[in-house]
Design a protein around this motif. Structure first.
Motif, mmCIF file in Angstrom:
data_model
loop_
_atom_site.group_PDB
_atom_site.id
_atom_site.type_symbol
_atom_site.label_atom_id
_atom_site.label_comp_id
_atom_site.label_asym_id
_atom_site.label_seq_id
_atom_site.Cartn_x
_atom_site.Cartn_y
_atom_site.Cartn_z
ATOM 1 N N ALA A 153 0.867 -1.185 0.000
ATOM 2 C CA ALA A 153 0.000 0.000 0.000
ATOM 3 C C ALA A 153 0.900 1.229 0.000
ATOM 4 N N GLN A 154 0.280 2.388 -0.198
ATOM 5 C CA GLN A 154 1.067 3.621 -0.171
ATOM 6 C C GLN A 154 1.753 3.773 1.177
ATOM 7 N N ASP A 155 1.023 3.463 2.235
ATOM 8 C CA ASP A 155 1.613 3.374 3.570
ATOM 9 C C ASP A 155 1.718 1.895 3.922
ATOM 10 N N LEU A 156 2.867 1.322 3.638
ATOM 11 C CA LEU A 156 3.097 -0.107 3.801
ATOM 12 C C LEU A 156 2.689 -0.588 5.192
ATOM 13 N N MET A 157 2.009 -1.731 5.255
ATOM 14 C CA MET A 157 1.535 -2.256 6.526
ATOM 15 C C MET A 157 2.190 -3.611 6.798
ATOM 16 N N LYS A 158 2.703 -3.766 8.033
ATOM 17 C CA LYS A 158 3.333 -5.022 8.421
ATOM 18 C C LYS A 158 2.620 -5.585 9.650
ATOM 19 N N TRP A 159 2.405 -6.903 9.613
ATOM 20 C CA TRP A 159 1.820 -7.539 10.798
ATOM 21 C C TRP A 159 2.808 -7.456 11.960
ATOM 22 N N GLN A 160 4.068 -7.803 11.713
ATOM 23 C CA GLN A 160 5.128 -7.677 12.703
ATOM 24 C C GLN A 160 6.322 -6.995 12.033
ATOM 25 N N GLN A 161 7.191 -6.393 12.824
ATOM 26 C CA GLN A 161 8.358 -5.724 12.256
ATOM 27 C C GLN A 161 9.334 -6.712 11.614
ATOM 28 N N LYS A 162 9.453 -7.896 12.196
ATOM 29 C CA LYS A 162 10.305 -8.945 11.640
ATOM 30 C C LYS A 162 9.569 -10.275 11.734
ATOM 31 N N CYS A 163 10.123 -11.281 11.037
ATOM 32 C CA CYS A 163 9.510 -12.600 11.084
ATOM 33 C C CYS A 163 9.393 -13.087 12.526
ATOM 34 N N THR A 164 8.257 -13.677 12.832
ATOM 35 C CA THR A 164 7.922 -14.091 14.190
ATOM 36 C C THR A 164 7.813 -15.606 14.256
ATOM 37 N N ARG A 165 8.181 -16.149 15.391
ATOM 38 C CA ARG A 165 8.125 -17.603 15.565
ATOM 39 C C ARG A 165 6.678 -18.105 15.456
ATOM 40 N N VAL A 166 6.503 -19.204 14.776
ATOM 41 C CA VAL A 166 5.173 -19.779 14.575
ATOM 42 C C VAL A 166 4.682 -20.472 15.836
ATOM 43 N N SER A 167 3.447 -20.173 16.196
ATOM 44 C CA SER A 167 2.749 -20.887 17.270
ATOM 45 C C SER A 167 1.258 -20.733 16.989
ATOM 46 N N HIS A 189 2.147 3.147 -7.699
ATOM 47 C CA HIS A 189 2.667 2.256 -8.735
ATOM 48 C C HIS A 189 3.835 1.424 -8.222
ATOM 49 N N THR A 190 4.458 1.859 -7.158
ATOM 50 C CA THR A 190 5.650 1.163 -6.657
ATOM 51 C C THR A 190 5.393 0.388 -5.368
ATOM 52 N N SER A 191 4.146 0.364 -4.902
ATOM 53 C CA SER A 191 3.872 -0.235 -3.591
ATOM 54 C C SER A 191 4.195 -1.733 -3.547
ATOM 55 N N SER A 192 3.905 -2.446 -4.641
ATOM 56 C CA SER A 192 4.184 -3.887 -4.654
ATOM 57 C C SER A 192 5.686 -4.138 -4.559
ATOM 58 N N ALA A 193 6.469 -3.394 -5.347
ATOM 59 C CA ALA A 193 7.924 -3.559 -5.316
ATOM 60 C C ALA A 193 8.485 -3.193 -3.952
ATOM 61 N N GLU A 194 7.940 -2.124 -3.375
ATOM 62 C CA GLU A 194 8.423 -1.703 -2.053
ATOM 63 C C GLU A 194 8.132 -2.765 -0.994
ATOM 64 N N ALA A 195 6.960 -3.398 -1.093
ATOM 65 C CA ALA A 195 6.612 -4.458 -0.141
ATOM 66 C C ALA A 195 7.539 -5.659 -0.302
ATOM 67 N N LEU A 196 7.858 -6.015 -1.549
ATOM 68 C CA LEU A 196 8.773 -7.128 -1.800
ATOM 69 C C LEU A 196 10.173 -6.825 -1.271
ATOM 70 N N LEU A 197 10.637 -5.604 -1.500
ATOM 71 C CA LEU A 197 11.960 -5.205 -0.999
ATOM 72 C C LEU A 197 11.992 -5.243 0.525
ATOM 73 N N GLU A 198 10.901 -4.799 1.137
ATOM 74 C CA GLU A 198 10.811 -4.834 2.600
ATOM 75 C C GLU A 198 10.876 -6.276 3.103
ATOM 76 N N ALA A 199 10.178 -7.168 2.400
ATOM 77 C CA ALA A 199 10.193 -8.583 2.787
ATOM 78 C C ALA A 199 11.594 -9.169 2.661
ATOM 79 N N MET A 200 12.277 -8.831 1.566
ATOM 80 C CA MET A 200 13.619 -9.349 1.323
ATOM 81 C C MET A 200 14.666 -8.746 2.239
ATOM 82 N N GLY A 201 14.298 -7.633 2.888
ATOM 83 C CA GLY A 201 15.238 -6.966 3.773
ATOM 84 C C GLY A 201 15.495 -7.728 5.057
#
Length: 207
Positions: A153-167, A189-201
């Motif tokens: 999204a234009q204001d990227l939304m994350k469930w958690q700041q980093k990957c969280t342990r599964v339970s 137009h760049t929100s998808s790419a930005e989300a992917l980059l954030e994930a890869m970070g």
């Protein structure tokens, strides 16, 4: 394709151990009709003593001929083994193409980020996407080690700041977060790419 690979799955059900490939079966029910080089003729010549003595099978792959010596009981044993193997493959295919696996495939990585890009989905499509995502969280993500969700999204939304342990608790929390998302948010137009980059970070992420 638990999330075992095909080779591990074959080993798990004994299909390799039971030697059910065509070459392995042929080696157990007969012997290969051999050719040897005859110097006086200057060419390879096949032995003829077995002609008419044994039923023969010619492999289409390489043209090799096998003399079949097995009794009927052994042949029927392999028929039963092959029928059982076919049934296991059918069960495996049904599992691989059912529920969330039909949409997402089989998640084999242990640390993943799911990037959500709903685009201009209608309310009905939005809910359908969330149903599918809830299914993959409950059925597959629950079996791995760590995960996160990021919405493009234009204001990227994350469930958690980093990957969280599964339970059970974190999966339930992610499903709740998913269903609290607004249907429409501002996109760029760049929100998808930005989300992917954030994930890869996140260096821990493998997929």
């Amino acid at each position: 394709q638990s999330l075992v690979s095909s080779s591990k799955w074959l080993q798990r059900y004994g299909l390799k151990r039971n030697k059910l490939s065509l070459s392995q079966i042929l080696s157990q029910i007969g012997f290969q009709h051999r050719k040897d080089y005859v110097p006086t003729l200057g060419k390879p010549v096949a032995s003829r003593y077995a002609d008419g003595l044994f039923p023969q099978y010619k492999r289409a792959q390489d043209g090799s001929v096998y003399n079949l010596t097995a009794k009927k009981e052994l042949i029927l044993h392999f028929v039963d083994c092959l029928i059982g193997a076919i049934e296991l493959y059918k069960q495996r295919m049904e599992w691989l193409t059912s529920e969330s696996r039909q949409i997402f495939g089989v998640i084999q990585e242990q640390c993943i980020v799911i990037v959500l890009d709903f685009g201009t989905a209608t309310p009905a499509e939005f809910d359908l996407c969330r149903d599918a995502l809830s299914m993959v969280l409950v059925e597959q993500v629950i079996q791995i080690s760590r995960f996160n969700l990021i919405r493009a999204a234009q204001d990227l939304m994350k469930w958690q700041q980093k990957c969280t342990r599964v339970s059970e608790h974190t999966v339930e929390s992610a499903v709740t977060w998913l269903w609290k998302l607004d249907h429409m948010t501002a996109v760029s137009h760049t929100s998808s790419a930005e989300a992917l980059l954030e994930a890869m970070g996140d260096e821990a992420v493998s997929s």
